[in-house]
Scaffold this active site. Structure first.
Site, PDB file in Angstrom:
ATOM      1  N   ASP A  95      -9.886  30.234 -30.364  1.00 14.69           N
ATOM      2  CA  ASP A  95     -10.957  29.788 -31.412  1.00 14.69           C
ATOM      3  C   ASP A  95     -10.876  28.628 -32.074  1.00 14.69           C
ATOM      4  O   ASP A  95     -11.303  28.287 -33.291  1.00 14.69           O
ATOM      5  CB  ASP A  95     -11.319  30.813 -32.269  1.00 14.69           C
ATOM      6  CG  ASP A  95      -9.999  31.438 -33.069  1.00 14.69           C
ATOM      7  OD1 ASP A  95      -9.220  30.644 -33.113  1.00 14.69           O
ATOM      8  OD2 ASP A  95     -10.288  32.554 -33.437  1.00 14.69           O
ATOM      9  N   GLU A 117      -9.145  34.720 -24.124  1.00 18.54           N
ATOM     10  CA  GLU A 117      -9.491  35.475 -25.256  1.00 18.54           C
ATOM     11  C   GLU A 117     -10.838  35.063 -25.564  1.00 18.54           C
ATOM     12  O   GLU A 117     -11.201  34.888 -26.799  1.00 18.54           O
ATOM     13  CB  GLU A 117      -8.581  34.918 -26.410  1.00 18.54           C
ATOM     14  CG  GLU A 117      -8.443  36.085 -27.486  1.00 18.54           C
ATOM     15  CD  GLU A 117      -7.509  35.782 -28.371  1.00 18.54           C
ATOM     16  OE1 GLU A 117      -7.728  34.811 -29.105  1.00 18.54           O
ATOM     17  OE2 GLU A 117      -6.553  36.503 -28.754  1.00 18.54           O
ATOM     18  N   GLU A 131     -13.686  29.100 -37.374  1.00 20.40           N
ATOM     19  CA  GLU A 131     -13.282  29.786 -35.836  1.00 20.40           C
ATOM     20  C   GLU A 131     -14.400  30.737 -35.142  1.00 20.40           C
ATOM     21  O   GLU A 131     -14.561  30.618 -34.015  1.00 20.40           O
ATOM     22  CB  GLU A 131     -12.345  30.908 -36.317  1.00 20.40           C
ATOM     23  CG  GLU A 131     -10.788  30.379 -36.617  1.00 20.40           C
ATOM     24  CD  GLU A 131     -10.767  30.010 -38.019  1.00 20.40           C
ATOM     25  OE1 GLU A 131     -11.622  29.894 -38.781  1.00 20.40           O
ATOM     26  OE2 GLU A 131      -9.447  29.544 -38.322  1.00 20.40           O
ATOM     27  N   HIS A 245       3.551  31.671 -45.478  1.00 18.36           N
ATOM     28  CA  HIS A 245       2.908  30.659 -45.070  1.00 18.36           C
ATOM     29  C   HIS A 245       3.152  29.386 -45.911  1.00 18.36           C
ATOM     30  O   HIS A 245       3.178  29.191 -47.101  1.00 18.36           O
ATOM     31  CB  HIS A 245       1.432  30.644 -44.995  1.00 18.36           C
ATOM     32  CG  HIS A 245       0.638  30.020 -43.989  1.00 18.36           C
ATOM     33  ND1 HIS A 245       0.019  28.909 -44.047  1.00 18.36           N
ATOM     34  CD2 HIS A 245       0.325  30.135 -42.742  1.00 18.36           C
ATOM     35  CE1 HIS A 245      -0.493  28.206 -43.310  1.00 18.36           C
ATOM     36  NE2 HIS A 245      -0.217  29.097 -42.192  1.00 18.36           N
TER      37      HIS A 245
END
Ligand code: UDP
Length: 386
Positions: A95, A117, A131, A245
């Site tokens: 996505d 997917e 997304e 992150h």
């Protein structure tokens, strides 16, 4: 037949690698790989581990880049490849902008788009993040939809895609995971190296591995999660490892909530004190990350890929999100949503950690996302359909 793989982020690379490796060994196919470079730094070790060298590197990631810049780069780059080479099918995954724009250009060139997917849905196309749009729009131009689960197939059927173009194949991420797990079992030196890198972890405590990075949680929700983690770390028999992150918003919240209570560690740096219960580190490469998942007692995450992988390692997952586009894991009993409010967060985590029957049921539930044979299934179908 010539297959072109287009992708550029860490999760896409992990999920494409087993397909690329299998297709390369298959005499039916000639394989071309286009890396858009959307996550340049994070995918280099993946290419090294899987032994993949891209045939085309669009090298798109520049500081301060917008989604429009990335999309224009993918558009021009893939257009050029399709003009210059005869391609029989383009394989894209998931996505991202690389996925959607790559599929759009292939559609314009009338080259069949194979969507790996396919069919995941959050139900919120107007969320501030692209997304859901990317996955739905990719579906519109896809020639073949490889849905990881029956639920994903149902989503596509309910949007009127014809049954004959949808195939339930499982998720190729599980194939990649099994490959890494095999390597970790066979390569004693590698495993010893990781034992050494993570020797600061206490062997007599239960490891809770945490990753949070979703933009939808930035600010207050993420701070509530971190407050919950702080509370959790006060339990005697528990310690937390949080690969943080790179996004500055995640780092700012971690600094604000954990402050001096957390200790940064990185390979080779000896920890300051034996009292630390929250370890922070830079994002971990995929192979050591699998090692850490395997070593963890419990995983708390908002990552899609981690929700899919952990059940294959028998690890219960708490999903730090209000909803997930992977409801199969909740239905199968491998994961639970954990509230984004620190007291309720702590209670849910303790319930799973302290109730042996809940913990056992979660760790023994069957992984609904695949059994490590998805790449094989997908390639047979690709061969049949082009
Ligand atoms: N992962 C990793 N290192 C980390 C965190 C995650 O290698 O520090 C792997 C993880 O095993 C999974 C993938 O990265 O295969 C998931 O990527 P991410 O969470 O960025 O994206 P999502 O799956 O949410 O799209």
């Amino acid at each position: 037949k010539t297959l072109l793989f287009v992708f550029g982020t860490r999760p896409e690379t992990i999920k494409m690698a087993p397909l690329i490796l299998k297709a390369k060994q298959d005499s039916r196919f000639k394989v071309l790989v286009c890396s858009t470079g959307q996550h340049r730094e994070m995918i280099k070790p993946l290419f090294d581990f899987f032994g993949i060298t891209p045939d085309f590197d669009l090298d798109l990631m520049k500081p301060g880049q917008s989604l429009t810049d990335i999309s224009m780069g993918v558009m021009t780059g893939v257009h050029r490849i399709l003009q210059e080479s005869k391609i029989d099918a383009v394989l894209i995954q998931g996505d991202t902008s690389s996925c959607f724009v790559g599929s759009l250009v292939s559609f314009y060139h009338r080259v069949p788009v194979m969507h790996i997917e396919a069919g995941l849905r959050s139900g919120d196309i107007y969320s501030p993040y692209p997304e859901e749009f990317n996955r739905k729009a990719t579906g519109l131009v896809a020639h073949t939809h490889f849905a990881p689960t029956e639920t994903a197939k149902e989503n596509l059927l309910s949007e009127q895609y014809p049954d004959r173009d949808i195939f339930v194949t499982g998720n190729t991420g599980i194939d990649a995971l099994f490959e890494v797990r095999r390597k970790l079992c066979e390569d004693v030196a590698l495993k010893t190296q990781f034992d050494r890198d993570y020797s600061f972890l206490h062997t007599d405590k239960k490891l809770v591995l945490v990753t949070v990075h979703r933009r939808e949680s930035f600010g207050l929700p993420m701070e509530e999660v971190m407050r919950g983690l702080m509370e959790l770390s006060k339990q005697d028999d528990i310690e937390l490892l949080i690969p943080l992150h790179m996004n500055p918003q995640v780092r700012k919240s971690a600094e604000k909530i954990f402050g001096a209570q957390a200790q940064w560690v990185d390979k080779g740096v000896p920890p300051r004190s034996g009292e630390t219960k929250i370890w922070l580190c830079e994002p971990v490469d995929y192979v050591p990350f699998v090692y850490l998942m395997n070593r963890a007692h419990l995983i708390i995450t908002d990552s899609g890929g981690v929700q899919e992988e952990a059940p294959s390692l028998g690890k219960p997952i708490l999903v730090a999100r209000e909803k997930t586009e992977r409801p199969e894991a909740i239905a199968a009993g491998t994961s639970k949503l954990i509230p984004l409010e620190h007291k309720a967060f702590l209670n849910t985590a303790l319930e799973v950690l302290r109730d042996p029957s809940i913990y056992r049921n979660m760790s023994e539930a069957k992984n609904p996302f695949g059994d490590g044979t998805s790449s094989e299934k997908i390639l047979s179908l690709v061969a049949e359909r082009i």
